[in-house]
Design an enzyme around this catalytic site. Structure first.
Site, PDB file in Angstrom:
ATOM      1  N   TYR A 200      -1.872  -0.441  10.568  1.00  0.00           N
ATOM      2  CA  TYR A 200      -1.886  -0.847   9.168  1.00  0.00           C
ATOM      3  C   TYR A 200      -0.620  -0.355   8.454  1.00  0.00           C
ATOM      4  CZ  TYR A 200      -3.547  -1.327   4.333  1.00  0.00           C
ATOM      5  OH  TYR A 200      -3.680  -1.660   3.003  1.00  0.00           O
TER       6      TYR A 200
ATOM      7  N   SER B 186       0.846  -1.188   0.000  1.00  0.00           N
ATOM      8  CA  SER B 186       0.000   0.000   0.000  1.00  0.00           C
ATOM      9  C   SER B 186       0.883   1.240   0.000  1.00  0.00           C
ATOM     10  CB  SER B 186      -0.896   0.001   1.242  1.00  0.00           C
ATOM     11  OG  SER B 186      -1.529   1.256   1.431  1.00  0.00           O
TER      12      SER B 186
END
Length: 271
Positions: free
Chosen positions: A172, A158
């Site tokens: 995350y 990501s």
């Protein structure tokens, strides 16, 4: 609901070059979003695909989409964070197809929270178990077989590995930053054996990842609008865009690419 659909121009019959013909691929997190789109795209390119996820109903929907490309995928219901399930994923795929060329570590979860929260470590452990430890273990299990086929590994990371775009996202973000560095380490280790290892680092992509955090519909809509506003192109990506990139990296067209973190983020990192 499974949102991926390859239009007629991208169907198996219209593709002259099947760049993954007879390759065997495992795609984790294959029941929706990016994972589902990759499974469909890989079958369209001639690959034999094992799709892995916890939701059997959603997996069945993805399997039907794959079958439209003339290939029946192997459906494996499993939780990648459990070691027994990880072993089952590799063993079942090898039993069915006899080899393994491509591993796509796509399964991932997101949890938000402050470092000051009482349950911050519990959330951290949960996310790291899925987003990092499962990738390490599946790579450990799959690597000997991928070495035999001179195949490759794609880890779904990501842009959150690179930048911090909102508060209370350390869990995350940390999992994805660690994943990026793991990819580079293993790319260097396996390069002499003819195996390539890469990341794809998407920005916001239409999927059920926000819904899976437990956010209500209003919060989900607000989250997507916020993410859209933080992109330079003012758009949310489609899973098929990431799938097309995965096809390129996994195929011989990407034969010189290893140890890379390839960003597809509509300019999120420019903001």
């Amino acid at each position: 609901m499974f949102c991926c659909s390859r239009n007629k121009s991208n169907s198996l019959s219209s593709r002259v070059n099947m760049s993954l013909k007879n390759k065997v691929a495992i795609v984790t997190g294959g029941s929706s979003g990016i994972g589902a789109a990759i499974a469909v795209a890989f079958t369209a390119e001639g690959a034999k695909v094992a799709i892995v996820a916890r939701n059997e109903t959603k997996l069945a929907e993805v399997a039907k989409e794959c079958e439209k490309n003339g290939a029946e995928p192997l459906v494996i219901v499993a939780d990648v964070s459990k070691e027994d399930d990880a072993q089952k994923i590799i063993e079942t795929t090898l039993k069915k197809f006899g080899k393994l060329d491509i591993l796509v570590n796509n399964a991932g979860i997101a949890r938000s929270g402050s470092i000051l929260d009482k349950d911050s470590l519990a959330k951290f452990d949960q996310v790291l178990a899925t987003n990092l430890r499962s990738v390490v273990y599946l790579t450990h299990l799959a690597a000997p077989h991928i070495i035999e086929t001179k195949g490759n590994i794609i880890n779904m990371s990501s842009v959150a590995a690179i930048g911090v775009f909102a508060p209370n996202t350390f869990i995350y973000n940390t999992s994805k930053a660690a994943l990026d560095h793991f990819t580079r380490c293993i790319a260097l280790e396996l390069a002499p054996k003819g195996v390539r290892v890469n990341n794809i680092n998407p920005g916001p992509v239409k999927s059920d990842i926000v819904a899976n955090t437990g956010a209500d519909p209003a919060m989900q809509a607000m989250s997507w609008e916020m993410m859209k506003g933080k992109t330079a192109l003012k758009r949310i990506g489609d899973p098929e865009e990431i799938a097309d990139l995965a096809v390129f990296i996994a195929s011989d067209k990407g034969r010189s690419i290893t140890g890379s973190s390839i960003v597809s983020d509509n300019g999120t990192l420019l903001q």
